[in-house]
Structures are given as structure tokens and as C-alpha cells.
Design a protein around this motif. Structure first.
Motif, PDB file in Angstrom:
ATOM      1  N   ALA A 293      -6.153   3.084  -4.122  1.00  0.00           N
ATOM      2  CA  ALA A 293      -6.004   1.482  -3.354  1.00  0.00           C
ATOM      3  C   ALA A 293      -6.574   1.014  -5.119  1.00  0.00           C
ATOM      4  CB  ALA A 293      -6.602   1.587  -2.482  1.00  0.00           C
ATOM      5  N   LEU A 294      -7.672   1.785  -6.263  1.00  0.00           N
ATOM      6  CA  LEU A 294      -8.253   0.518  -7.114  1.00  0.00           C
ATOM      7  C   LEU A 294      -6.946   0.719  -8.160  1.00  0.00           C
ATOM      8  CD1 LEU A 294     -12.385   1.038  -7.051  1.00  0.00           C
ATOM      9  CD2 LEU A 294     -10.737  -0.861  -6.596  1.00  0.00           C
ATOM     10  N   GLN A 295      -6.394   2.670  -8.142  1.00  0.00           N
ATOM     11  CA  GLN A 295      -5.199   2.549  -9.298  1.00  0.00           C
ATOM     12  C   GLN A 295      -3.720   1.619  -8.960  1.00  0.00           C
ATOM     13  OE1 GLN A 295      -4.347   6.764  -8.732  1.00  0.00           O
ATOM     14  NE2 GLN A 295      -3.777   6.923 -11.018  1.00  0.00           N
ATOM     15  N   GLN A 296      -3.732   1.535  -7.636  1.00  0.00           N
ATOM     16  CA  GLN A 296      -2.488   0.866  -6.891  1.00  0.00           C
ATOM     17  C   GLN A 296      -2.633   0.191  -7.730  1.00  0.00           C
ATOM     18  OE1 GLN A 296      -1.926   2.063  -2.874  1.00  0.00           O
ATOM     19  NE2 GLN A 296      -0.859   3.819  -3.161  1.00  0.00           N
ATOM     20  N   VAL A 297      -4.373  -0.833  -8.019  1.00  0.00           N
ATOM     21  CA  VAL A 297      -3.874  -2.433  -8.390  1.00  0.00           C
ATOM     22  C   VAL A 297      -3.763  -2.498  -9.071  1.00  0.00           C
ATOM     23  CG1 VAL A 297      -4.280  -3.875  -6.023  1.00  0.00           C
ATOM     24  CG2 VAL A 297      -6.130  -3.490  -6.980  1.00  0.00           C
ATOM     25  N   GLY A 298      -4.476  -1.171 -10.295  1.00  0.00           N
ATOM     26  CA  GLY A 298      -4.741  -1.293 -11.956  1.00  0.00           C
ATOM     27  C   GLY A 298      -6.353  -1.807 -12.106  1.00  0.00           C
ATOM     28  N   LEU A 299      -6.774  -1.211 -11.315  1.00  0.00           N
ATOM     29  CA  LEU A 299      -8.250  -1.794 -11.358  1.00  0.00           C
ATOM     30  C   LEU A 299      -9.444  -0.776 -11.574  1.00  0.00           C
ATOM     31  CD1 LEU A 299      -9.695  -4.395  -8.691  1.00  0.00           C
ATOM     32  CD2 LEU A 299      -9.241  -4.708 -10.884  1.00  0.00           C
ATOM     33  N   LEU A 300      -9.337   0.826 -11.689  1.00  0.00           N
ATOM     34  CA  LEU A 300      -9.789   1.439 -11.616  1.00  0.00           C
ATOM     35  C   LEU A 300     -10.159   2.088 -12.883  1.00  0.00           C
ATOM     36  CD1 LEU A 300     -10.188   4.389 -10.036  1.00  0.00           C
ATOM     37  CD2 LEU A 300      -8.028   5.942 -11.214  1.00  0.00           C
ATOM     38  N   GLN A 301      -9.421   1.066 -14.064  1.00  0.00           N
ATOM     39  CA  GLN A 301     -10.130   1.509 -15.258  1.00  0.00           C
ATOM     40  C   GLN A 301     -11.243   0.748 -15.625  1.00  0.00           C
ATOM     41  OE1 GLN A 301      -7.310   0.663 -18.245  1.00  0.00           O
ATOM     42  NE2 GLN A 301      -8.379   1.979 -20.251  1.00  0.00           N
ATOM     43  N   ARG A 302     -11.426  -0.047 -14.694  1.00  0.00           N
ATOM     44  CA  ARG A 302     -12.621  -0.913 -14.686  1.00  0.00           C
ATOM     45  C   ARG A 302     -14.206  -0.376 -14.124  1.00  0.00           C
ATOM     46  NH1 ARG A 302     -11.326  -7.297 -13.383  1.00  0.00           N
ATOM     47  NH2 ARG A 302      -8.324  -6.928 -13.830  1.00  0.00           N
ATOM     48  N   PHE A 303     -13.580   0.131 -12.940  1.00  0.00           N
ATOM     49  CA  PHE A 303     -14.521   0.417 -12.070  1.00  0.00           C
ATOM     50  C   PHE A 303     -14.948   1.632 -12.552  1.00  0.00           C
ATOM     51  CE2 PHE A 303     -15.311   3.849  -9.217  1.00  0.00           C
ATOM     52  CZ  PHE A 303     -15.768   3.389  -7.943  1.00  0.00           C
ATOM     53  N   ASN A 304     -13.826   2.454 -13.939  1.00  0.00           N
ATOM     54  CA  ASN A 304     -13.979   3.730 -14.008  1.00  0.00           C
ATOM     55  C   ASN A 304     -15.826   3.193 -14.992  1.00  0.00           C
ATOM     56  OD1 ASN A 304     -12.753   5.466 -12.308  1.00  0.00           O
ATOM     57  ND2 ASN A 304     -11.728   5.772 -13.672  1.00  0.00           N
ATOM     58  N   ALA A 305     -15.372   2.542 -15.811  1.00  0.00           N
ATOM     59  CA  ALA A 305     -16.794   1.487 -16.674  1.00  0.00           C
ATOM     60  C   ALA A 305     -17.889   2.085 -16.035  1.00  0.00           C
ATOM     61  CB  ALA A 305     -16.064   0.812 -17.375  1.00  0.00           C
ATOM     62  N   LEU A 306     -17.658   1.285 -14.642  1.00  0.00           N
ATOM     63  CA  LEU A 306     -18.921   1.111 -13.510  1.00  0.00           C
ATOM     64  C   LEU A 306     -20.130   2.128 -13.669  1.00  0.00           C
ATOM     65  CD1 LEU A 306     -17.657  -0.404 -10.858  1.00  0.00           C
ATOM     66  CD2 LEU A 306     -19.031  -1.620 -12.511  1.00  0.00           C
ATOM     67  N   PRO A 307     -21.258   2.024 -14.579  1.00  0.00           N
ATOM     68  CA  PRO A 307     -21.872   3.089 -14.662  1.00  0.00           C
ATOM     69  C   PRO A 307     -21.892   3.979 -12.722  1.00  0.00           C
ATOM     70  CG  PRO A 307     -23.825   1.658 -13.953  1.00  0.00           C
ATOM     71  CD  PRO A 307     -22.233   0.922 -14.353  1.00  0.00           C
ATOM     72  N   GLN A 308     -22.220   5.229 -12.440  1.00  0.00           N
ATOM     73  CA  GLN A 308     -21.554   5.998 -11.901  1.00  0.00           C
ATOM     74  C   GLN A 308     -22.272   7.438 -11.729  1.00  0.00           C
ATOM     75  OE1 GLN A 308     -17.199   6.901 -11.091  1.00  0.00           O
ATOM     76  NE2 GLN A 308     -17.075   5.036 -11.967  1.00  0.00           N
ATOM     77  N   SER A 309     -22.224   7.520 -10.398  1.00  0.00           N
ATOM     78  CA  SER A 309     -22.339   9.304 -10.436  1.00  0.00           C
ATOM     79  C   SER A 309     -21.875   9.799  -9.606  1.00  0.00           C
ATOM     80  CB  SER A 309     -24.045  10.025  -9.892  1.00  0.00           C
ATOM     81  OG  SER A 309     -24.060   9.698  -8.668  1.00  0.00           O
ATOM     82  N   ARG A 310     -20.721  11.230  -9.666  1.00  0.00           N
ATOM     83  CA  ARG A 310     -19.771  11.785  -8.753  1.00  0.00           C
ATOM     84  C   ARG A 310     -20.270  12.965  -8.080  1.00  0.00           C
ATOM     85  NH1 ARG A 310     -14.968  10.727 -13.075  1.00  0.00           N
ATOM     86  NH2 ARG A 310     -14.600   8.620 -12.429  1.00  0.00           N
ATOM     87  N   ILE A 311     -19.963  13.300  -7.118  1.00  0.00           N
ATOM     88  CA  ILE A 311     -19.961  14.743  -6.292  1.00  0.00           C
ATOM     89  C   ILE A 311     -18.362  14.948  -5.690  1.00  0.00           C
ATOM     90  CG2 ILE A 311     -22.339  13.603  -5.524  1.00  0.00           C
ATOM     91  CD1 ILE A 311     -20.125  13.156  -2.391  1.00  0.00           C
ATOM     92  N   ASN A 312     -18.546  16.314  -6.248  1.00  0.00           N
ATOM     93  CA  ASN A 312     -17.456  16.988  -5.351  1.00  0.00           C
ATOM     94  C   ASN A 312     -18.022  18.137  -4.390  1.00  0.00           C
ATOM     95  OD1 ASN A 312     -18.688  19.299  -6.880  1.00  0.00           O
ATOM     96  ND2 ASN A 312     -17.685  19.447  -8.541  1.00  0.00           N
ATOM     97  N   ARG A 313     -19.373  18.179  -4.016  1.00  0.00           N
ATOM     98  CA  ARG A 313     -19.076  18.759  -2.931  1.00  0.00           C
ATOM     99  C   ARG A 313     -20.358  18.474  -1.771  1.00  0.00           C
ATOM    100  NH1 ARG A 313     -21.515  21.132  -6.985  1.00  0.00           N
ATOM    101  NH2 ARG A 313     -22.781  22.233  -7.357  1.00  0.00           N
ATOM    102  N   LEU A 314     -20.282  18.597  -0.457  1.00  0.00           N
ATOM    103  CA  LEU A 314     -21.497  18.309   0.092  1.00  0.00           C
ATOM    104  C   LEU A 314     -22.060  20.091   0.940  1.00  0.00           C
ATOM    105  CD1 LEU A 314     -19.837  15.839   2.805  1.00  0.00           C
ATOM    106  CD2 LEU A 314     -20.950  15.039   0.474  1.00  0.00           C
ATOM    107  N   SER A 315     -23.290  19.983   0.983  1.00  0.00           N
ATOM    108  CA  SER A 315     -24.130  20.918   0.973  1.00  0.00           C
ATOM    109  C   SER A 315     -25.146  21.211   1.877  1.00  0.00           C
ATOM    110  CB  SER A 315     -24.639  21.862   0.289  1.00  0.00           C
ATOM    111  OG  SER A 315     -23.105  22.142  -0.994  1.00  0.00           O
ATOM    112  N   VAL A 316     -25.749  22.003   2.818  1.00  0.00           N
ATOM    113  CA  VAL A 316     -26.592  21.959   3.497  1.00  0.00           C
ATOM    114  C   VAL A 316     -27.378  23.025   3.403  1.00  0.00           C
ATOM    115  CG1 VAL A 316     -26.001  20.417   5.259  1.00  0.00           C
ATOM    116  CG2 VAL A 316     -25.400  22.418   5.768  1.00  0.00           C
ATOM    117  N   ARG A 317     -28.932  22.523   3.703  1.00  0.00           N
ATOM    118  CA  ARG A 317     -29.709  23.982   3.525  1.00  0.00           C
ATOM    119  C   ARG A 317     -30.739  23.732   4.821  1.00  0.00           C
ATOM    120  NH1 ARG A 317     -33.884  22.876  -1.199  1.00  0.00           N
ATOM    121  NH2 ARG A 317     -35.038  21.790   0.892  1.00  0.00           N
ATOM    122  N   MET A 318     -30.292  25.404   5.562  1.00  0.00           N
ATOM    123  CA  MET A 318     -30.588  25.498   7.066  1.00  0.00           C
ATOM    124  C   MET A 318     -32.045  27.204   6.038  1.00  0.00           C
ATOM    125  SD  MET A 318     -27.815  24.808   9.081  1.00  0.00           S
ATOM    126  CE  MET A 318     -26.978  25.079   7.309  1.00  0.00           C
TER     127      MET A 318
END
Ligand SMILES: Cc1cc2nc3c(=O)[nH]c(=O)nc-3n(C[C@H](O)[C@H](O)[C@H](O)COP(=O)(O)OP(=O)(O)OC[C@H]3O[C@@H](n4cnc5c(N)ncnc54)[C@H](O)[C@@H]3O)c2cc1C
Length: 400
Positions: free
Chosen positions: A55-80
Motif C-alpha cells: 500500500a505504501l508503494q502504491q501511494v508513493g510513500l515506500l521510499q520515505r518509509f524505507n528511510a525510517l530506522p527499522q529492523s526486518r525479519i524474514n522468519r518466525l521461530s520458536v524454541r521448545m
């Protein structure tokens, strides 16, 4: 002559800010009322999922969003116990193969700035809606407490985006269906002893579980406990709580020692509910105000943003043309969004009532993921399925 209609949006959360921006960029006069003086409130969702990135890309705000400090996750794991299992894997998904973790106030400030650059957008902070204004049966605006006293804000359409404790939902006396939840969540911060590795990590123990959300320079921790047991836990010494945490995550022992007071630990009373009808004459409710989501999957923000996209797509043409905003039109928003809300809530309730209840009831030893499911989760393409549901949701709409 065309007489465009005006909108008053109550609540400057993800739903309200996105909807305000989307309507204003289509030339509709919008006033957003937010009760707080700023967006700087902690313990709100921080996850910006692929559906919102699109949605941010479609309204042209993705570049500004990408400039925000952020971390990115690409998986969810659990330990049992000794076993670590990745249960959702975004790698390989397109167009976005990650969830961005951005403090919610940064996202809201970005939308506020983009909105304020548009001529038809007004954002009024420290404006708390307290009542609906009616003309006969029709809602024609709200009364709000403002820094200069009580004021009325009249509009052709009022949209309640005031969250899970919605005042306007109460004032409209709309029927709520409660789906229930067996757990509550405690939220607190822990210093982060190591750099990010792209993983959102949960640890499942006997009777409890924690989730560690990576927020660049610290962990936001969710501690899951049986519903209503918060006061009992807090009546015991803090040291007992620290020891439970250390037993779940011994590698964070030094960070856990940094919790000095129960005041640092906030309680979220988990609610899962939805309105039977999301609208009345002159009034529409979306986001958490229409459907409070369980924290499972951390999907509340995507659903709120998707609601605002649908609402803007459905309503903007009629608002711009000055058409009548009748029940049939307002109900189209609910009809388009309800199936996605129902599917996600059904999955959340199924996980709550099965997996999570088993964890909360376990004594002595953490429950294990059944062997056939662990075998299936060896295949990334199968781990992609929960990631796709979490990240992209159901019935995603493009911004028109
Ligand atoms: C502790 C916690 C952690 C969460 N973690 C996640 C997560 O990781 N990922 C995720 O996707 N979701 C998460 N959620 C859920 C997510 O925050 C919500 O689903 C999402 O923010 C809903 O957006 P919304 O705009 O509908 O409502 P909200 O975000 O609740 O926004 C409502 C806004 O309305 C304002 N308001 C309220 N009443 C009034 C009034 N009377 N007048 C004017 N303004 C008013 C509030 O100040 C607020 O700014 C979490 C929620 C909580 C409480």
C-alpha cells in the motif's frame, strides 16, 4: 454543481491516519481527530507487513518509509526445550520477503506529514471525541474535548477509527460479538545483547511463552499468561518473574536482571471481538473499533490498514461526487472486509484454543510440536504458507 461530502475521522491510529491520507489525496475534505498530543505511545504494534508495504508503494510513500530506522525479519521461530523450529518463513515470497519493524509513531508521523502536505487534510491533536451528534437517527458529527473546550465537528460521514476501546462504538450502541481469549500479555523491554539476525523468536515453556520482538536496539518482549492471572503474578516478588524468564531464555540472563520494577511491565488484556454491523446512518467503524484482533500473528495493523484502503476505494467516488452515503454504500465496506476478518479471527481462535491453551495448561515440561507437523515444516514452501497469511492477509485490496 457537484457538492463534495466531508468526513470526520475519529482516531489517529493506523486505520485513521491511512484513511485520512487516502481520502485527502482523492480531494475529499477530511478532519482527523486524535485524542493524544503526539503519536509517541509505547507498547503498540510495530509490525509493518508486506500488505502494508505494498500500500505504501502504491501511494508513493515506500521510499520515505524505507528511510525510517527499522529492523526486518524474514522468519518466525520458536524454541521448545532443546528444539528450535521455524514456523513461518517469508524468504522467497514476493514482492516483499520480510516484515519491517518500525516504531508505530514513526509510521503515523510519516502519514501525518504526507497528509498535511495535502490541501484537504486536517489533523487535530488533543481532540477527544466524547459523543455522537445526531440529526434524528442520522449521525452528523461528533462532540470533542479540545484544548480550547468542547466543540462539535460536523461532517457528512463520521468514521470511527478509535481502536479496541472505541468510545464511538459504545455511543452508537452497536452489538458486539465476543470471541474470547484464554490469555493476556505482559509487555516490557529488554536490552538486546546481540545484533539482529532477521528472526522473530518465541520461547515456549510449561504454562507460559515469550516472544522477542526485535526493535533495533532492544527487545520488546511479550510474556503470555493465562487470562486474569496478571494480579496474582504481580502480587509475588519480581524476582520470581525474573527467574521464570531466565528459565525460558537463559541466554538473556543479564538483560533480564535489568528489569527493576513491575512498573516496567505493562498488561495488555487480550480481546477478540467484532461488531455485527459496522455502520449506522452517517457513521462507519473500521480497524480495531470494528474488530479487535488477538495478538497472534501480530496482524492488527495490516487489517486496520486494509480496512482503510477498502473504505477509501468504496467511499471516495461517492464522497467526491456528493452522492448520498446510504446504508447500502456503507455496508459494502463491511461486506468486503468481513470475510478476511472472520478468516483471520477463526485462525487466531483455533490457535488460541488448541496450541496456546495446551501451552498455558502444561506443567513441568513444555509441550512439543507434533512430529508430523515438524516434518512438514522442513519444507520452506510449506513454511511460506503461514508467512503468506501473516504477511499478505486475505482478500488484499490495491489502493485505487
Ligand atoms: C500492546 C499491543 C501490541 C500490539 N502488537 C501488534 C503487532 O506487533 N502487530 C500488529 O499488527 N498489531 C499489534 N497490535 C494491534 C494493533 O496495535 C492494532 O490492531 C492496530 O493499531 C489497530 O489500528 P486502529 O487504527 O484500528 O486502532 P488504534 O491503533 O488503537 O488507534 C486508535 C487511535 O484512536 C485514538 N483514540 C481513541 N479514542 C479516541 C477518541 N475518543 N477521540 C479521538 N481519538 C481517539 C487513540 O489514541 C489511537 O491513536 C498490538 C496492540 C497492542 C495493544
Amino acid at each position: 454543481m457537484i457538492n463534495p461530502k466531508s468526513c470526520c475521522i475519529v482516531g489517529g491510529g493506523p486505520a485513521g491516519m491511512m484513511l485520512g491520507y487516502l481520502l485527502a489525496r482523492r480531494g475529499i475534505s477530511v478532519t482527523v481527530l486524535e485524542k493524544h498530543a503526539d503519536f509517541l505511545r509505547d507498547f503498540r504494534g510495530d509490525t509493518v507487513h508486506p500488505s502494508t508495504l505494498i500500500a505504501l508503494q502504491q501511494v508513493g510513500l515506500l521510499q520515505r518509509f524505507n528511510a525510517l530506522p527499522q529492523s526486518r525479519i524474514n522468519r518466525l521461530s520458536v524454541r521448545m526445550g532443546e528444539v528450535v523450529q521455524t514456523v513461518a518463513d517469508f524468504r522467497g515470497l514476493a514482492p516483499f520477503d520480510y516484515v519491517a519493524l518500525v516504531p508505530q509513531w514513526d509510521l503515523l508521523n510519516l502519514l501525518a506529514k504526507a497528509g498535511r502536505a495535502l490541501p484537504h487534510f486536517t489533523l487535530r491533536m488533543q481532540h477527544e471525541a466524547t459523543a455522537l451528534v445526531r440529526d434524528g437517527d442520522k449521525v452528523v458529527g461528533v462532540t470533542a474535548n479540545t484544548p480550547t473546550g468542547e466543540r462539535q465537528f460536523l461532517a457528512d460521514l463520521t468514521i470511527a477509527c478509535d481502536g479496541r476501546g472505541s468510545t464511538l462504538r459504545d455511543r452508537a450502541s452497536l452489538a458486539v460479538e465476543e470471541l474470547g481469549a484464554p490469555m493476556d500479555v505482559l509487555w516490557f523491554r529488554l536490552p538486546k545483547p546481540h545484533a539482529s539476525n532477521g528472526e522473530l523468536f518465541g520461547v515456549i515453556g510449561a504454562g507460559t511463552a515469550i516472544v522477542l520482538i526485535d526493535r533495533i536496539d532492544y527487545f520488546q518482549v511479550a510474556y503470555i499468561l493465562p487470562k486474569g492471572s496478571d494480579m496474582k503474578l504481580r502480587s509475588k516478588p519480581l524476582e520470581n518473574f525474573r527467574q521464570t524468564l531466565v528459565s525460558l531464555a537463559p541466554e538473556l540472563k543479564d538483560s533480564i536482571a535489568a528489569i527493576q520494577s513491575w512498573d516496567e511491565v505493562k498488561t495488555l488484556e487480550v480481546k477478540v471481538d467484532r461488531l455485527q454491523t459496522w455502520h449506522q446512518q452517517g457513521l462507519l467503524l473500521i480497524g480495531d473499533a470494528a474488530h479487535a484482533m488477538s495478538p497472534i500473528g501480530g496482524v492488527g495493523i495490516n487489517l486496520a490498514i486494509q480496512d482503510s484502503i477498502t473504505a477509501a476505494n468504496v467511499l471516495a467516488p461517492a464522497l467526491a461526487a456528493g452522492d448520498e452515503l446510504n446504508d447500502a454504500l456503507l455496508s459494502r465496506v463491511q461486506r468486503r472486509r468481513l470475510p478476511a476478518v472472520k478468516k483471520v479471527q477463526a485462525l487466531q481462535v483455533a490457535l488460541q484454543n488448541n496450541a496456546l491453551s495446551a501451552v498455558l495448561a502444561a506443567k513441568g515440561q513444555a509441550p512439543k510440536i507434533p512430529a508430523p507437523i515438524r516434518w512438514l515444516l522442513k519444507f520452506r514452501v510449506l513454511r511460506n504458507i503461514p508467512a503468506r497469511i501473516i504477511g499478505y492477509g486475505f482478500d488484499r485490496e490495491d489502493v485505487q
